[in-house]
Design an enzyme around this catalytic site. Structure first.
Site, PDB file in Angstrom:
ATOM      1  N   THR A 117     -33.240   0.029  -3.187  1.00 24.07           N
ATOM      2  CA  THR A 117     -32.814  -0.904  -4.225  1.00 24.07           C
ATOM      3  C   THR A 117     -33.774  -2.080  -4.231  1.00 24.07           C
ATOM      4  O   THR A 117     -34.299  -2.446  -3.178  1.00 24.07           O
ATOM      5  CB  THR A 117     -31.382  -1.421  -3.971  1.00 24.07           C
ATOM      6  OG1 THR A 117     -31.116  -2.565  -4.794  1.00 24.07           O
ATOM      7  CG2 THR A 117     -31.171  -1.829  -2.529  1.00 24.07           C
TER       8      THR A 117
ATOM      9  N   CYS B   4     -36.395  -2.230 -10.844  1.00 28.31           N
ATOM     10  CA  CYS B   4     -35.069  -1.704 -10.508  1.00 28.31           C
ATOM     11  C   CYS B   4     -35.278  -0.220 -10.272  1.00 28.31           C
ATOM     12  O   CYS B   4     -35.965   0.445 -11.058  1.00 28.31           O
ATOM     13  CB  CYS B   4     -34.069  -1.954 -11.626  1.00 28.31           C
ATOM     14  SG  CYS B   4     -32.464  -1.187 -11.336  1.00 28.31           S
ATOM     15  N   THR B   5     -34.697   0.293  -9.217  1.00 27.95           N
ATOM     16  CA  THR B   5     -35.004   1.664  -8.817  1.00 27.95           C
ATOM     17  C   THR B   5     -34.456   2.711  -9.774  1.00 27.95           C
ATOM     18  O   THR B   5     -34.792   3.896  -9.649  1.00 27.95           O
ATOM     19  CB  THR B   5     -34.494   1.930  -7.390  1.00 27.95           C
ATOM     20  OG1 THR B   5     -33.165   1.413  -7.245  1.00 27.95           O
ATOM     21  CG2 THR B   5     -35.393   1.251  -6.368  1.00 27.95           C
ATOM     22  N   GLU B   6     -33.642   2.294 -10.757  1.00 25.91           N
ATOM     23  CA  GLU B   6     -33.161   3.242 -11.762  1.00 25.91           C
ATOM     24  C   GLU B   6     -33.952   3.217 -13.064  1.00 25.91           C
ATOM     25  O   GLU B   6     -33.789   4.095 -13.910  1.00 25.91           O
ATOM     26  CB  GLU B   6     -31.677   2.974 -12.096  1.00 25.91           C
ATOM     27  CG  GLU B   6     -30.687   3.341 -11.015  1.00 25.91           C
ATOM     28  CD  GLU B   6     -30.436   2.214 -10.043  1.00 25.91           C
ATOM     29  OE1 GLU B   6     -29.720   2.422  -9.053  1.00 25.91           O
ATOM     30  OE2 GLU B   6     -30.978   1.107 -10.258  1.00 25.91           O
TER      31      GLU B   6
ATOM     32  N   MET C  48     -26.925   2.272  -3.696  1.00 27.70           N
ATOM     33  CA  MET C  48     -26.970   1.121  -4.612  1.00 27.70           C
ATOM     34  C   MET C  48     -27.962   1.365  -5.758  1.00 27.70           C
ATOM     35  O   MET C  48     -28.961   0.658  -5.908  1.00 27.70           O
ATOM     36  CB  MET C  48     -27.400  -0.131  -3.817  1.00 27.70           C
ATOM     37  CG  MET C  48     -26.473  -0.445  -2.668  1.00 27.70           C
ATOM     38  SD  MET C  48     -27.180  -1.648  -1.496  1.00 27.70           S
ATOM     39  CE  MET C  48     -28.307  -0.597  -0.548  1.00 27.70           C
TER      40      MET C  48
END
Length: 234
Positions: free
Chosen positions: A86, A199-201, A13
């Site tokens: 996530t 947010c992990t991105e 995710m």
């Protein structure tokens, strides 16, 4: 080499985030032991299309069911503890922890520890609309005595779109980076003394070096660092 605890990573995710968790944990273990040492990991990757649809339609019970079953797979597989790669889906973390008998490392808790260590009480948050708007994130920080401020509605929409349309697909665009930096400047000009990359991105797009005077708390880095510590603990 001492025996490592087995970390269960609930991922998918997105895959971009899961890859980074895998890479960072392995690298952290290797930094300690060298040679070919790597983490003892179990990864359970779910279908992001199904989870994204649940987010879009606010079908949180459905998402909780999918993720709870995946988390149980990790526990049955021998994980000593679990992390979820996530921020957004920590909205259903209470359902996961209720279903598990192994520890769950919550991403907000480890981030809050880092914020308080810097003696900061108010932070801006960038993330998906769910993370920026829903009480689960803000309230968890409040339990640690930390106040959260978020961008305005138009900015939240832009931040969210860049995450889902670009970053989760591995796309990094200079104009999107400039948009994020503009949002960061707005938050810090108001109340925020630090910034949570929630947010992990986002760490693909924005880094501490982009705004050296604003303490940034990269949730991916902090979460994986705590997982490494746990892997190494007896």
């Amino acid at each position: 080499m001492d025996e490592l605890q087995t970390v269960g990573i609930l991922g998918g995710m997105s895959s971009e985030s899961t890859i980074e968790y895998y890479r960072r944990i392995d690298a952290g273990i290797n930094d300690v032991y060298g040679d070919h040492a790597a983490g003892d990991l179990l990864i359970r990757s779910v279908n992001f299309a199904e989870i994204e649809r649940c987010i879009r339609n606010e079908q949180w019970d459905t998402a909780a069911g999918v993720l709870t079953e995946a988390a149980r797979d990790l526990e049955r597989g021998g994980a000593d503890f679990l992390i979820m790669a996530t921020n957004t889906m920590h909205k259903v973390a209470p359902q996961l922890t209720d279903a598990l008998s192994i520890p769950f490392l919550h991403i907000v808790d480890v981030t809050a520890d880092a914020i308080l260590a810097e003696d900061i009480q108010t932070v801006g948050v960038l993330g998906t609309k769910t993370t920026m708007e829903a009480p689960f994130y803000r309230d968890r920080f409040a339990n640690h005595g930390i106040e959260v401020v978020v961008p305005d509605a138009e900015q939240r929409e832009a931040v969210d779109s860049i995450i889902f349309d670009e970053l989760t697909n591995g796309l990094v665009r200079e104009d999107s980076k400039e948009r994020y930096l503009s949002v960061i400047d707005t938050l810090t000009a108001k109340e925020a003394d630090g910034l949570v990359l929630g947010c992990t991105e986002i760490e693909m797009l924005v880094k501490q070096s982009d705004r050296p005077d604003v303490p940034m708390f990269d949730t991916t880095a902090l979460h994986t660092e705590r997982a490494i510590e746990r892997c190494l603990s007896e």
